[in-house]
Design an enzyme around this catalytic site. Structure first.
Site, PDB file in Angstrom:
ATOM      1  N   HIS A  14       0.815  -1.224   0.000  1.00  0.00           N
ATOM      2  CA  HIS A  14       0.000   0.000   0.000  1.00  0.00           C
ATOM      3  C   HIS A  14       0.850   1.276   0.000  1.00  0.00           C
ATOM      4  CE1 HIS A  14       0.209   0.060   4.551  1.00  0.00           C
ATOM      5  NE2 HIS A  14       0.180   1.357   4.320  1.00  0.00           N
ATOM      6  N   ASP A  19       0.113  -7.601   1.984  1.00  0.00           N
ATOM      7  CA  ASP A  19       0.439  -6.178   1.875  1.00  0.00           C
ATOM      8  C   ASP A  19       1.947  -5.958   1.949  1.00  0.00           C
ATOM      9  OD1 ASP A  19       0.075  -3.454   1.524  1.00  0.00           O
ATOM     10  OD2 ASP A  19      -0.301  -3.069   3.654  1.00  0.00           O
ATOM     11  N   SER A  69       4.261   3.184   7.790  1.00  0.00           N
ATOM     12  CA  SER A  69       3.971   1.949   7.054  1.00  0.00           C
ATOM     13  C   SER A  69       5.163   1.512   6.224  1.00  0.00           C
ATOM     14  CB  SER A  69       2.777   2.147   6.123  1.00  0.00           C
ATOM     15  OG  SER A  69       1.596   2.258   6.857  1.00  0.00           O
TER      16      SER A  69
END
Length: 169
Positions: A32, A63, A134
């Site tokens: 992502h 992910d 992230s």
């Protein structure tokens, strides 16, 4: 590494984190963070901007993404070591990243538990994680990667989750 994603019209629209897993040019992050079909810029803490050659591997359900970047053979990248052992509940950990675009930040916390979240195993972290973290590494006291920062709780402050490094390996 700081990873900046570009929109289709070339504007910078997001920032995330990645980390070197092979000195010859492999960087791990969340899928992502890089998106699909978007351009992105990768910059190391020492100021080097790396040319992305390919998305070497990706997994939607986990992910995760691994990027191949161009590396000067005279100047290999500083790679982190992956943990081979099990992470113990209550272990002290640190996460590195770029929260809210504040580059090269480090935050400490605890690996609270291993939980199933959305049908996959995740490490529950007791630490402040924000957008921009992230894709960053979660490391133990021996500086071994134990996880990849993935998400923060939308409901509870200082609750976040990381993908176990075994999924990346």
């Amino acid at each position: 590494a700081t990873i900046r994603a570009q929109s289709r019209d070339g504007r910078m629209e997001g920032v995330g984190t990645g980390f070197v897993i092979d000195p010859r040019g492999l960087i791990a992050t969340n899928l992502h963070v890089i998106g699909e079909g978007r351009r992105f810029v990768i910059e190391l803490a020492d100021g080097r901007v790396l040319k992305t050659l390919a998305v070497e591997a990706s997994d939607h359900s986990l992910d995760l993404a691994v990027l191949r970047v161009e590396v000067d053979p005279e100047r290999p990248l500083p790679a982190l070591t992956m943990s081979q052992g099990a992470l113990e509940q209550g272990a002290a950990v640190v996460a590195m990243g770029n929260p809210w675009g504040l580059r090269d930040s480090v935050v400490s916390g605890v690996a609270s538990a291993i939980r199933e979240v959305g049908g996959r195993e995740m490490i529950q972290l007791a630490m402040p994680i924000e957008p921009g973290n992230s894709g960053g590494p979660v490391v133990d006291r021996a500086a071994r990667v134990v996880g990849v920062v993935n998400m923060k709780s939308a409901v509870h402050q200082n609750v976040a989750f990381a993908i176990p490094v075994s999924s990346l390996q």
